[in-house]
Motif scaffolding. Structure first.
Motif, short mmCIF file in Angstrom:
data_model
loop_
_atom_site.label_atom_id
_atom_site.label_comp_id
_atom_site.label_asym_id
_atom_site.label_seq_id
_atom_site.Cartn_x
_atom_site.Cartn_y
_atom_site.Cartn_z
N GLU A 1 -3.83 -3.76 -4.57
CA GLU A 1 -5.10 -3.70 -5.27
C GLU A 1 -5.97 -2.55 -4.77
OE1 GLU A 1 -7.06 -7.49 -5.11
OE2 GLU A 1 -5.48 -8.48 -6.22
N GLU A 2 -5.81 -2.18 -3.52
CA GLU A 2 -6.61 -1.10 -2.96
C GLU A 2 -5.93 0.26 -3.11
OE1 GLU A 2 -7.50 -2.09 1.10
OE2 GLU A 2 -8.50 -3.96 0.53
N GLY A 3 -4.78 0.30 -3.75
CA GLY A 3 -4.10 1.56 -3.99
C GLY A 3 -3.34 2.10 -2.79
N LYS A 4 -3.00 1.26 -1.84
CA LYS A 4 -2.25 1.70 -0.65
C LYS A 4 -0.81 2.00 -1.02
CE LYS A 4 -5.67 0.64 2.18
NZ LYS A 4 -6.45 1.57 2.88
N THR A 5 -0.23 2.94 -0.31
CA THR A 5 1.17 3.27 -0.53
C THR A 5 2.04 2.27 0.23
OG1 THR A 5 1.37 4.68 1.41
CG2 THR A 5 0.60 5.72 -0.65
N ILE A 6 3.31 2.24 -0.09
CA ILE A 6 4.24 1.35 0.61
C ILE A 6 4.30 1.70 2.10
CG2 ILE A 6 6.33 2.66 0.18
CD1 ILE A 6 6.06 -1.15 0.00
N ASP A 7 4.19 2.98 2.43
CA ASP A 7 4.20 3.39 3.84
C ASP A 7 2.94 2.90 4.57
OD1 ASP A 7 6.67 4.64 3.66
OD2 ASP A 7 5.78 6.58 3.10
N GLU A 8 1.80 2.95 3.91
CA GLU A 8 0.57 2.45 4.52
C GLU A 8 0.63 0.94 4.74
OE1 GLU A 8 -3.00 5.35 2.97
OE2 GLU A 8 -1.96 4.13 1.44
N ILE A 9 1.20 0.24 3.78
CA ILE A 9 1.34 -1.21 3.92
C ILE A 9 2.32 -1.54 5.04
CG2 ILE A 9 2.18 -3.30 2.78
CD1 ILE A 9 1.11 -2.02 0.13
N SER A 10 3.41 -0.81 5.09
CA SER A 10 4.41 -1.00 6.15
C SER A 10 3.79 -0.76 7.53
CB SER A 10 5.59 -0.07 5.93
OG SER A 10 6.51 -0.18 6.98
N GLN A 11 2.98 0.28 7.65
CA GLN A 11 2.34 0.58 8.92
C GLN A 11 1.34 -0.51 9.31
OE1 GLN A 11 3.21 3.17 11.08
NE2 GLN A 11 2.01 1.86 12.41
N TRP A 12 0.59 -1.01 8.33
CA TRP A 12 -0.37 -2.09 8.60
C TRP A 12 0.37 -3.33 9.12
CZ3 TRP A 12 -1.24 -7.12 7.48
CH2 TRP A 12 -2.48 -7.63 7.85
#
Length: 151
Positions: A1-12
């Protein structure tokens, strides 16, 4: 919903995986010896004197006792008490709290009401435990999942 990339989500996820707290209690100790969690003698005596353990999962995936209380309501309240200790510094990161139960929806709703009252968290998802977990912990298991400062 916030427009994060899959890499950003993986890092989080990688950065926060050790901040996922899982605290639970069981209603009947007689299922715990099957999974090697307690001895059969401990289960029998604990059940006779109405002891309810409150446990959590440590960083290595081991079940660790946090405390023992006498009585079901005290055990359910203790889940939220433990959450209060671990949530320090993460209050604003818990938009959603997850509760799972082993055929004990009334107790799950009671814990949800305590979380709402104490922390003001409105988004609480309640679901059943998996068959595998249920076979080790038995009916009456209540789990609470949230982000905290340490497991």
């Amino acid at each position: 919903e916030e427009g994060k990339t899959i890499d950003e989500i993986s890092q989080w996820l990688e950065d926060n995986k050790l901040n996922l707290c899982h605290i639970f209690t069981v209603d009947d100790l007689n299922h715990l010896p099957r999974g090697g969690r307690v001895s059969k003698t401990t289960a029998i005596i604990g059940t006779l004197i109405n002891v309810k353990p409150v446990l959590h999962v440590d960083n290595e995936g081991h079940l660790v006792p946090l405390n023992n209380v006498r009585g079901r309501k005290k055990a359910l309240t203790s889940l939220v008490d433990q959450m209060e200790k671990k949530i320090v510094g993460f209050e604003d990161k818990n938009d959603t709290v997850f509760i799972s139960h082993g055929d004990s929806i009334d107790d799950a709703n009671y814990v949800a009401s305590l979380v709402k009252e104490r922390f003001g968290i409105e988004d609480i998802l309640i679901n059943s435990v998996s068959p595998t977990l249920g076979s080790h912990s038995g009916p009456g298991t209540i789990n609470i999942f949230f982000l905290g400062n340490h497991r």
